[in-house]
Scaffold this motif. Structure first.
Motif, PDB file in Angstrom:
ATOM      1  N   SER A 255       7.760  -0.314 -19.603  1.00 49.14           N
ATOM      2  CA  SER A 255       9.144   0.170 -19.662  1.00 49.14           C
ATOM      3  C   SER A 255       9.793   0.262 -18.282  1.00 49.14           C
ATOM      4  CB  SER A 255       9.198   1.541 -20.339  1.00 49.14           C
ATOM      5  OG  SER A 255       8.396   2.483 -19.633  1.00 49.14           O
ATOM      6  N   TYR A 256       8.966   0.337 -17.211  1.00 48.67           N
ATOM      7  CA  TYR A 256       9.496   0.445 -15.858  1.00 48.67           C
ATOM      8  C   TYR A 256       9.698  -0.914 -15.181  1.00 48.67           C
ATOM      9  CZ  TYR A 256       8.274   5.429 -16.083  1.00 48.67           C
ATOM     10  OH  TYR A 256       8.188   6.755 -16.428  1.00 48.67           O
ATOM     11  N   ARG A 257       9.041  -1.932 -15.665  1.00 45.60           N
ATOM     12  CA  ARG A 257       9.060  -3.232 -14.985  1.00 45.60           C
ATOM     13  C   ARG A 257      10.458  -3.821 -14.805  1.00 45.60           C
ATOM     14  NH1 ARG A 257       3.944  -5.931 -18.250  1.00 45.60           N
ATOM     15  NH2 ARG A 257       2.379  -4.381 -17.591  1.00 45.60           N
ATOM     16  N   PRO A 258      11.334  -3.769 -15.832  1.00 42.95           N
ATOM     17  CA  PRO A 258      12.669  -4.349 -15.644  1.00 42.95           C
ATOM     18  C   PRO A 258      13.429  -3.754 -14.466  1.00 42.95           C
ATOM     19  CG  PRO A 258      12.265  -3.934 -17.966  1.00 42.95           C
ATOM     20  CD  PRO A 258      11.140  -3.299 -17.212  1.00 42.95           C
ATOM     21  N   SER A 259      13.312  -2.451 -14.252  1.00 40.73           N
ATOM     22  CA  SER A 259      14.029  -1.794 -13.153  1.00 40.73           C
ATOM     23  C   SER A 259      13.558  -2.324 -11.801  1.00 40.73           C
ATOM     24  CB  SER A 259      13.814  -0.276 -13.217  1.00 40.73           C
ATOM     25  OG  SER A 259      14.293   0.249 -14.430  1.00 40.73           O
ATOM     26  N   TYR A 260      12.247  -2.510 -11.670  1.00 43.60           N
ATOM     27  CA  TYR A 260      11.696  -3.042 -10.428  1.00 43.60           C
ATOM     28  C   TYR A 260      12.157  -4.490 -10.195  1.00 43.60           C
ATOM     29  CZ  TYR A 260       8.573   0.957  -9.799  1.00 43.60           C
ATOM     30  OH  TYR A 260       8.074   2.221  -9.575  1.00 43.60           O
ATOM     31  N   LYS A 261      12.227  -5.260 -11.265  1.00 45.80           N
ATOM     32  CA  LYS A 261      12.669  -6.646 -11.149  1.00 45.80           C
ATOM     33  C   LYS A 261      14.149  -6.729 -10.791  1.00 45.80           C
ATOM     34  CE  LYS A 261       9.185  -8.424 -14.374  1.00 45.80           C
ATOM     35  NZ  LYS A 261       8.930  -9.028 -15.715  1.00 45.80           N
ATOM     36  N   ILE A 262      14.946  -5.826 -11.363  1.00 44.43           N
ATOM     37  CA  ILE A 262      16.372  -5.801 -11.044  1.00 44.43           C
ATOM     38  C   ILE A 262      16.586  -5.536  -9.560  1.00 44.43           C
ATOM     39  CG2 ILE A 262      18.501  -4.457 -11.362  1.00 44.43           C
ATOM     40  CD1 ILE A 262      17.675  -4.139 -14.313  1.00 44.43           C
TER      41      ILE A 262
ATOM     42  N   SER B 251      20.127   2.102 -15.707  1.00 43.40           N
ATOM     43  CA  SER B 251      20.123   3.106 -16.777  1.00 43.40           C
ATOM     44  C   SER B 251      20.241   2.471 -18.167  1.00 43.40           C
ATOM     45  CB  SER B 251      21.260   4.114 -16.572  1.00 43.40           C
ATOM     46  OG  SER B 251      22.532   3.500 -16.736  1.00 43.40           O
ATOM     47  N   ILE B 252      20.520   1.177 -18.236  1.00 42.70           N
ATOM     48  CA  ILE B 252      20.553   0.480 -19.531  1.00 42.70           C
ATOM     49  C   ILE B 252      19.188   0.568 -20.210  1.00 42.70           C
ATOM     50  CG2 ILE B 252      20.769  -1.801 -20.632  1.00 42.70           C
ATOM     51  CD1 ILE B 252      22.913  -2.483 -18.588  1.00 42.70           C
ATOM     52  N   GLY B 253      18.147   0.730 -19.407  1.00 46.40           N
ATOM     53  CA  GLY B 253      16.793   0.818 -19.936  1.00 46.40           C
ATOM     54  C   GLY B 253      16.590   1.939 -20.937  1.00 46.40           C
ATOM     55  N   SER B 254      17.436   2.962 -20.895  1.00 49.72           N
ATOM     56  CA  SER B 254      17.331   4.061 -21.856  1.00 49.72           C
ATOM     57  C   SER B 254      17.810   3.652 -23.245  1.00 49.72           C
ATOM     58  CB  SER B 254      18.139   5.262 -21.372  1.00 49.72           C
ATOM     59  OG  SER B 254      19.535   4.969 -21.393  1.00 49.72           O
ATOM     60  N   GLN B 255      18.500   2.487 -23.311  1.00 55.42           N
ATOM     61  CA  GLN B 255      19.040   1.960 -24.579  1.00 55.42           C
ATOM     62  C   GLN B 255      20.071   2.907 -25.199  1.00 55.42           C
ATOM     63  OE1 GLN B 255      18.394  -1.140 -25.586  1.00 55.42           O
ATOM     64  NE2 GLN B 255      16.971  -1.438 -23.884  1.00 55.42           N
ATOM     65  N   LYS B 256      20.705   3.734 -24.382  1.00 48.58           N
ATOM     66  CA  LYS B 256      21.771   4.619 -24.849  1.00 48.58           C
ATOM     67  C   LYS B 256      23.095   4.199 -24.224  1.00 48.58           C
ATOM     68  CE  LYS B 256      18.656   8.629 -25.222  1.00 48.58           C
ATOM     69  NZ  LYS B 256      18.372  10.000 -24.726  1.00 48.58           N
ATOM     70  N   GLN B 257      24.149   4.162 -25.051  1.00 47.86           N
ATOM     71  CA  GLN B 257      25.483   3.785 -24.587  1.00 47.86           C
ATOM     72  C   GLN B 257      25.438   2.481 -23.777  1.00 47.86           C
ATOM     73  OE1 GLN B 257      26.591   7.445 -22.456  1.00 47.86           O
ATOM     74  NE2 GLN B 257      27.882   8.021 -24.194  1.00 47.86           N
ATOM     75  N   VAL B 258      24.735   1.522 -24.312  1.00 45.44           N
ATOM     76  CA  VAL B 258      24.513   0.263 -23.592  1.00 45.44           C
ATOM     77  C   VAL B 258      25.817  -0.448 -23.268  1.00 45.44           C
ATOM     78  CG1 VAL B 258      23.499  -2.040 -23.753  1.00 45.44           C
ATOM     79  CG2 VAL B 258      22.195  -0.049 -24.522  1.00 45.44           C
ATOM     80  N   VAL B 259      26.711  -0.553 -24.256  1.00 48.46           N
ATOM     81  CA  VAL B 259      27.982  -1.267 -24.051  1.00 48.46           C
ATOM     82  C   VAL B 259      28.794  -0.608 -22.941  1.00 48.46           C
ATOM     83  CG1 VAL B 259      30.185  -1.894 -25.113  1.00 48.46           C
ATOM     84  CG2 VAL B 259      28.065  -2.177 -26.396  1.00 48.46           C
ATOM     85  N   LYS B 260      28.850   0.708 -22.955  1.00 49.94           N
ATOM     86  CA  LYS B 260      29.598   1.436 -21.925  1.00 49.94           C
ATOM     87  C   LYS B 260      29.011   1.183 -20.544  1.00 49.94           C
ATOM     88  CE  LYS B 260      31.342   6.077 -20.838  1.00 49.94           C
ATOM     89  NZ  LYS B 260      30.963   6.061 -19.424  1.00 49.94           N
TER      90      LYS B 260
END
Length: 307
Positions: free
Chosen positions: A236-243, A111-120
């Protein structure tokens, strides 16, 4: 027929997977009674089963929320079939709990991919992985996954790379406090046990030979297409697949290093591998081949029940 039933997300699919998981739970106690701890009461066994099925629901949420499949339920079917093939995953309650927290951490990481509340989200991921390692030490292997996610999602803030250590430190402090209050010592709750075991002789049975062959052959074959197909996904979806792929790699390393090899350690591998194989199944255009491919994954666990 199998592909038709699970081609779309439907409530009946979850009922089928629930039934498969329940069969695996019952099979363990009937077929492998010596592997079950006789001291565990039914009040421990029922929560263990429910927690494992809750892990199925979390997996489904991760996949659907982040569009990691074509809105079908193949991944939960495969997860349930893997559990049926290795009912020994129920042997150790602590591994079921640890895997549950790893999946929660994976949900926060993607969910970091949304770039919202990243630190949390970074803190939550580190905290959850730290919590998972309290129940099973080698779950700490998933900790580097946080930094991989930060790199893949192009999180450039330097402070973000210190947050995982703060999250892990929070768990350490809480564990020490618990140890002092409950055990009158400092470190017993930390469960620091880096012991590993590279002796695979415990897998020298027909069941494990078949299961490991199935996981390796289907997993490696699907991974080749999975990695190649990532290039075709939206950027935008590639990082999730790699993770997910890295999660599968860390889970494989955990299975190799596990000090006790009784099958329960394979549980960490089931969720990411199920998604990888699901993505390959979706790329198969020949309906007959898709039915055979998925059919084998369904048949093998049920055949193992009769061996």
């Amino acid at each position: 027929m199998i592909t038709t039933i699970f081609s779309k997300s439907k409530p009946i699919n979850f009922l089928i997977v629930f039934s498969i998981t329940l069969i695996a739970f019952v099979v363990l106690h009937i077929k492998y009674p010596n592997a079950v701890n006789p001291d565990l009461s039914i009040w421990v066994k029922i929560p263990e089963f429910l927690l494992l099925f809750l892990s199925v629901l979390i997996l489904s949420f991760i996949v659907l929320k982040n569009l990691l499949s074509q809105q079908n339920n193949y991944e939960i079917l495969l997860f349930g079939l893997f559990v049926l093939a290795v009912p020994q995953v129920f042997i150790r309650f602590n591994i079921v709990v640890s895997n549950f927290f790893v999946l929660l951490a994976l949900r926060r990481l993607i969910s970091i991919g949304s770039q919202k509340q990243v630190v949390k989200k970074i803190f939550d991921s580190a905290f959850l992985i730290g919590l998972a390692s309290l129940f099973y030490f080698w779950a700490i292997l998933f900790f580097p996954l946080i930094f991989i996610a930060l790199l893949l999602f192009s999180v450039n803030a330097v402070k973000s790379y210190f947050v995982p250590f703060i999250g892990l430190l929070a768990i350490i402090i809480l564990a020490i406090c618990y140890s002092i209050l409950m055990n009158n010592d400092f470190f017993s709750a930390l469960n620091i046990n880096p012991e590993s075991n590279l002796d695979f002789s415990s897998y020298n049975s027909l069941q494990f030979i078949v299961v490991i062959t199935m996981l390796l052959s289907f997993g490696i074959w699907s991974s080749v297409f999975y990695l190649n197909d990532i290039k075709k996904k939206k950027r935008s979806y590639r990082p999730s697949y790699k993770i997910l792929f890295f999660t599968c790699m860390f889970a494989s390393a955990l299975a190799v290093l596990a000090p006790q090899k009784n099958g329960s350690e394979l549980l960490f591998l089931f969720a990411p591998l199920a998604v990888i194989i699901t993505n390959y199944i979706e790329t198969i255009t020949e309906k007959w081949f898709k039915e055979i491919y998925l059919g084998l994954l369904v048949i093998i666990p049920f055949v193992l029940l009769m061996l």
